[in-house]
Design a protein around this motif. Sequence first.
Motif, PDB file in Angstrom:
ATOM      1  N   GLU A  55      17.626  33.837   3.555  1.00 11.43           N
ATOM      2  CA  GLU A  55      18.368  33.798   2.294  1.00 11.43           C
ATOM      3  C   GLU A  55      19.764  34.404   2.451  1.00 11.43           C
ATOM      4  O   GLU A  55      20.739  33.894   1.894  1.00 11.43           O
ATOM      5  N   LYS A  56      19.845  35.483   3.210  1.00 13.44           N
ATOM      6  CA  LYS A  56      21.133  36.164   3.380  1.00 13.44           C
ATOM      7  C   LYS A  56      21.996  35.537   4.465  1.00 13.44           C
ATOM      8  O   LYS A  56      23.234  35.559   4.378  1.00 13.44           O
ATOM      9  N   PHE A  57      21.352  35.003   5.510  1.00 14.92           N
ATOM     10  CA  PHE A  57      22.073  34.423   6.646  1.00 14.92           C
ATOM     11  C   PHE A  57      21.489  33.046   6.955  1.00 14.92           C
ATOM     12  O   PHE A  57      20.719  32.890   7.906  1.00 14.92           O
ATOM     13  N   PRO A  58      21.820  32.032   6.150  1.00 10.65           N
ATOM     14  CA  PRO A  58      21.219  30.696   6.313  1.00 10.65           C
ATOM     15  C   PRO A  58      21.508  30.033   7.650  1.00 10.65           C
ATOM     16  O   PRO A  58      20.837  29.063   8.009  1.00 10.65           O
ATOM     17  N   HIS A  59      22.485  30.514   8.410  1.00  9.40           N
ATOM     18  CA  HIS A  59      22.788  29.933   9.718  1.00  9.40           C
ATOM     19  C   HIS A  59      22.119  30.702  10.863  1.00  9.40           C
ATOM     20  O   HIS A  59      22.384  30.413  12.033  1.00  9.40           O
ATOM     21  N   TYR A  60      21.268  31.644  10.536  1.00 12.25           N
ATOM     22  CA  TYR A  60      20.529  32.419  11.540  1.00 12.25           C
ATOM     23  C   TYR A  60      19.299  31.592  11.927  1.00 12.25           C
ATOM     24  O   TYR A  60      18.199  31.806  11.456  1.00 12.25           O
ATOM     25  N   MET A  61      19.509  30.597  12.814  1.00  8.31           N
ATOM     26  CA  MET A  61      18.513  29.563  13.079  1.00  8.31           C
ATOM     27  C   MET A  61      17.221  30.094  13.703  1.00  8.31           C
ATOM     28  O   MET A  61      16.149  29.530  13.483  1.00  8.31           O
ATOM     29  N   ALA A  62      17.297  31.162  14.467  1.00  7.37           N
ATOM     30  CA  ALA A  62      16.098  31.693  15.122  1.00  7.37           C
ATOM     31  C   ALA A  62      15.046  32.122  14.105  1.00  7.37           C
ATOM     32  O   ALA A  62      13.846  32.057  14.387  1.00  7.37           O
ATOM     33  N   CYS A  63      15.494  32.521  12.923  1.00  6.86           N
ATOM     34  CA  CYS A  63      14.547  32.943  11.893  1.00  6.86           C
ATOM     35  C   CYS A  63      13.707  31.772  11.398  1.00  6.86           C
ATOM     36  O   CYS A  63      12.523  31.935  11.078  1.00  6.86           O
ATOM     37  N   TYR A  64      14.313  30.594  11.320  1.00  8.42           N
ATOM     38  CA  TYR A  64      13.569  29.402  10.920  1.00  8.42           C
ATOM     39  C   TYR A  64      12.474  29.096  11.938  1.00  8.42           C
ATOM     40  O   TYR A  64      11.344  28.750  11.569  1.00  8.42           O
ATOM     41  N   ASP A  65      12.817  29.211  13.217  1.00  9.96           N
ATOM     42  CA  ASP A  65      11.838  28.941  14.275  1.00  9.96           C
ATOM     43  C   ASP A  65      10.667  29.912  14.194  1.00  9.96           C
ATOM     44  O   ASP A  65       9.500  29.520  14.318  1.00  9.96           O
ATOM     45  N   ASP A  66      10.972  31.186  13.979  1.00 12.16           N
ATOM     46  CA  ASP A  66       9.909  32.188  13.918  1.00 12.16           C
ATOM     47  C   ASP A  66       9.049  32.014  12.673  1.00 12.16           C
ATOM     48  O   ASP A  66       7.829  32.228  12.713  1.00 12.16           O
ATOM     49  N   LEU A  67       9.677  31.624  11.562  1.00 10.59           N
ATOM     50  CA  LEU A  67       8.906  31.399  10.336  1.00 10.59           C
ATOM     51  C   LEU A  67       7.974  30.199  10.515  1.00 10.59           C
ATOM     52  O   LEU A  67       6.817  30.236  10.083  1.00 10.59           O
ATOM     53  N   ALA A  68       8.470  29.152  11.175  1.00 11.45           N
ATOM     54  CA  ALA A  68       7.628  27.981  11.443  1.00 11.45           C
ATOM     55  C   ALA A  68       6.461  28.360  12.354  1.00 11.45           C
ATOM     56  O   ALA A  68       5.317  27.945  12.132  1.00 11.45           O
ATOM     57  N   GLU A  69       6.745  29.188  13.366  1.00 12.41           N
ATOM     58  CA  GLU A  69       5.680  29.650  14.270  1.00 12.41           C
ATOM     59  C   GLU A  69       4.637  30.455  13.515  1.00 12.41           C
ATOM     60  O   GLU A  69       3.426  30.328  13.748  1.00 12.41           O
ATOM     61  N   LEU A  70       5.111  31.286  12.593  1.00 13.74           N
ATOM     62  CA  LEU A  70       4.198  32.113  11.788  1.00 13.74           C
ATOM     63  C   LEU A  70       3.264  31.223  10.985  1.00 13.74           C
ATOM     64  O   LEU A  70       2.040  31.437  10.951  1.00 13.74           O
ATOM     65  N   TYR A  71       3.829  30.216  10.318  1.00 10.40           N
ATOM     66  CA  TYR A  71       3.012  29.333   9.474  1.00 10.40           C
ATOM     67  C   TYR A  71       2.036  28.526  10.313  1.00 10.40           C
ATOM     68  O   TYR A  71       0.870  28.312   9.912  1.00 10.40           O
ATOM     69  N   GLU A  72       2.471  28.090  11.496  1.00 11.38           N
ATOM     70  CA  GLU A  72       1.591  27.328  12.383  1.00 11.38           C
ATOM     71  C   GLU A  72       0.408  28.179  12.854  1.00 11.38           C
ATOM     72  O   GLU A  72      -0.710  27.690  12.988  1.00 11.38           O
ATOM     73  N   SER A  73       0.652  29.452  13.069  1.00 13.45           N
ATOM     74  CA  SER A  73      -0.409  30.343  13.539  1.00 13.45           C
ATOM     75  C   SER A  73      -1.474  30.594  12.487  1.00 13.45           C
ATOM     76  O   SER A  73      -2.580  31.019  12.803  1.00 13.45           O
ATOM     77  N   GLN A  74      -1.123  30.323  11.228  1.00  8.14           N
ATOM     78  CA  GLN A  74      -2.057  30.588  10.137  1.00  8.14           C
ATOM     79  C   GLN A  74      -2.808  29.334   9.694  1.00  8.14           C
ATOM     80  O   GLN A  74      -3.649  29.399   8.815  1.00  8.14           O
ATOM     81  N   GLU A  75      -2.484  28.183  10.302  1.00  6.77           N
ATOM     82  CA  GLU A  75      -3.146  26.943   9.900  1.00  6.77           C
ATOM     83  C   GLU A  75      -4.577  26.882  10.437  1.00  6.77           C
ATOM     84  O   GLU A  75      -4.880  27.399  11.489  1.00  6.77           O
TER      85      GLU A  75
END
Length: 248
Positions: free
Chosen positions: A228-248
């Motif tokens: 939300e604060k740094f929308p161009h901080y792309m690594a955070c998107y990757d880690d969030l996707a990894e987090l969600y995948e780990s919970q599926e």
Amino acid sequence: MQKDFSKINVLVVDDMATAREYISKQLRDIGVINISTASSIVDAFKKINDRIHLIICDYYLGDGRNGKDFIEELRKEEKIPDSVVCVMVTAEARFASVIGTAENGIDGYFLKPWNPEDFREKIQKMIEKKEILTPIYTAIAKENFETAFQICNRYLSNKERYGHLEFPLRKLRADTLVSMGLFLSAIDEYDCILKKDTIPWAFHGKAKCFIKVSRYEEAEKILISLIEKFPHYMACYDDLAELYESQE
């Protein structure tokens, strides 16, 4: 004391010929002799070698990728050692903010237009910082994590000499703790950093450690806040996707 730049090798990456010449002239003005230039990421990859000390790269390269992605790829694939100084050039303050605060392997940036008189000083400071930290990078590269940890401790205890490098030293100490699988200790290290300043890469490192110890809700909260604060901080998107995948 001014540094002798005559023996360093520099790669300038910019899709604009006038920009390449402008930066090359500034480098020659401070004593750099060995300068290579590239007009694209493809061209730049061909010119990467183990003799490069400094890379100056424009953010916009006009071929669908940007300079930040290029530097991150070089770091991730270990095509250059950590001792190489990587500098980003951008005309947009919002990207400069991301470059200056994110954990992306970029050592600094020049915001266009910059003062040529400050060029030498800024380049010199970045190179000197790398030279101080090189023993730690070398130990990490050899997977001598305990040695790297001890060097960090020794430097951090000498505040008079290395106090100006407290944050990068603490980051490297956290990195070694992560490499040793000591994620809770790394979280404590990031907390020490965050008590002194709200640095985005420290929050990001903490979130990644939370994922490693299965504290997913805490990691998710941090990652969403960073995006939300740094929308161009792309690594955070990757880690969030990894987090969600780990919970599926």
